[in-house]
Design a protein around this motif. Structure first.
Motif, PDB file in Angstrom:
ATOM      1  N   LYS A  28       6.922   5.457 -11.723  1.00 27.84           N
ATOM      2  CA  LYS A  28       7.641   5.700 -10.465  1.00 27.84           C
ATOM      3  C   LYS A  28       7.067   4.832  -9.360  1.00 27.84           C
ATOM      4  O   LYS A  28       7.780   4.239  -8.573  1.00 27.84           O
ATOM      5  CB  LYS A  28       7.555   7.172 -10.083  1.00 27.84           C
ATOM      6  N   SER A  29       5.760   4.735  -9.310  1.00 26.80           N
ATOM      7  CA  SER A  29       5.090   3.929  -8.301  1.00 26.80           C
ATOM      8  C   SER A  29       5.491   2.459  -8.422  1.00 26.80           C
ATOM      9  O   SER A  29       5.755   1.797  -7.429  1.00 26.80           O
ATOM     10  CB  SER A  29       3.581   4.085  -8.446  1.00 26.80           C
ATOM     11  N   ASP A  32       9.016   1.989  -7.107  1.00 24.90           N
ATOM     12  CA  ASP A  32       9.042   2.014  -5.648  1.00 24.90           C
ATOM     13  C   ASP A  32       8.563   0.689  -5.067  1.00 24.90           C
ATOM     14  O   ASP A  32       9.168   0.166  -4.133  1.00 24.90           O
ATOM     15  CB  ASP A  32       8.182   3.160  -5.113  1.00 24.90           C
ATOM     16  N   MET A  35      11.197  -1.835  -5.248  1.00 21.62           N
ATOM     17  CA  MET A  35      12.245  -1.602  -4.256  1.00 21.62           C
ATOM     18  C   MET A  35      11.805  -2.109  -2.885  1.00 21.62           C
ATOM     19  O   MET A  35      12.597  -2.712  -2.165  1.00 21.62           O
ATOM     20  CB  MET A  35      12.596  -0.110  -4.208  1.00 21.62           C
ATOM     21  N   TYR A  36      10.546  -1.886  -2.527  1.00 26.98           N
ATOM     22  CA  TYR A  36      10.036  -2.380  -1.245  1.00 26.98           C
ATOM     23  C   TYR A  36       9.987  -3.904  -1.236  1.00 26.98           C
ATOM     24  O   TYR A  36      10.315  -4.538  -0.221  1.00 26.98           O
ATOM     25  CB  TYR A  36       8.653  -1.807  -0.948  1.00 26.98           C
ATOM     26  N   VAL A  81      15.000   2.825   1.399  1.00 27.06           N
ATOM     27  CA  VAL A  81      14.364   3.003   0.096  1.00 27.06           C
ATOM     28  C   VAL A  81      14.107   4.498  -0.056  1.00 27.06           C
ATOM     29  O   VAL A  81      13.347   5.074   0.720  1.00 27.06           O
ATOM     30  CB  VAL A  81      13.037   2.230  -0.012  1.00 27.06           C
ATOM     31  N   ASN A  82      14.781   5.088  -1.037  1.00 29.94           N
ATOM     32  CA  ASN A  82      14.712   6.540  -1.230  1.00 29.94           C
ATOM     33  C   ASN A  82      15.096   7.231   0.074  1.00 29.94           C
ATOM     34  O   ASN A  82      16.177   7.009   0.577  1.00 29.94           O
ATOM     35  CB  ASN A  82      13.334   6.961  -1.736  1.00 29.94           C
ATOM     36  N   TYR A 106       4.580   3.222   2.603  1.00 29.42           N
ATOM     37  CA  TYR A 106       4.384   1.825   2.190  1.00 29.42           C
ATOM     38  C   TYR A 106       4.285   0.938   3.419  1.00 29.42           C
ATOM     39  O   TYR A 106       5.030   1.084   4.391  1.00 29.42           O
ATOM     40  CB  TYR A 106       5.559   1.357   1.322  1.00 29.42           C
TER      41      TYR A 106
END
Length: 113
Positions: A28-29, A32, A35-36, A81-82, A106
């Motif tokens: 998951k990390s 993420d 995505m960033y 993001v999310n 983040y």
């Protein structure tokens, strides 16, 4: 003997469950972070377009995400993001342009308020 086997079996199930949880949190990390990084890439490309059309080789220019959205160079949905909405800037200097964003927990290394 059966009691000992049952305890051992329960212990093994617990270990398998814990390993699955750890692997899930790592993947998951990584998703993420990707995505960033995608947001950073989109912000950078939009800022390069903006800079090329609005500045004539000026150095030490800082283009913010809010300016890019306001002037139509960047869609605000790209910054999500999310559950987080990112903000940031691209810094143009005599070096290559550098992008910095902040999204919830983040933050790009070197980001300054």
């Amino acid at each position: 003997m059966i009691l000992l086997s049952s305890i051992l079996f329960a212990f093994l199930l617990l270990i398998v469950f814990m390993i699955a949880q750890i692997q899930g949190s790592f993947s998951k990390s990584e998703v993420d972070v990707e995505m960033y990084e995608n947001v950073e890439w989109n912000v950078l490309n939009s800022a390069i377009d903006y800079y090329g059309e609005n500045f004539d080789g000026d150095e030490n220019v800082r283009v913010t995400t809010s300016k890019l959205v306001k002037d139509g160079y960047l869609d605000s949905s790209i910054l999500k993001v999310n559950q987080d909405t990112c903000s940031g800037y691209v810094k143009f200097s005599n070096e290559d342009p550098r992008v910095y964003i902040r999204c919830g927990k983040y933050k790009t290394k070197g980001y300054q308020e």
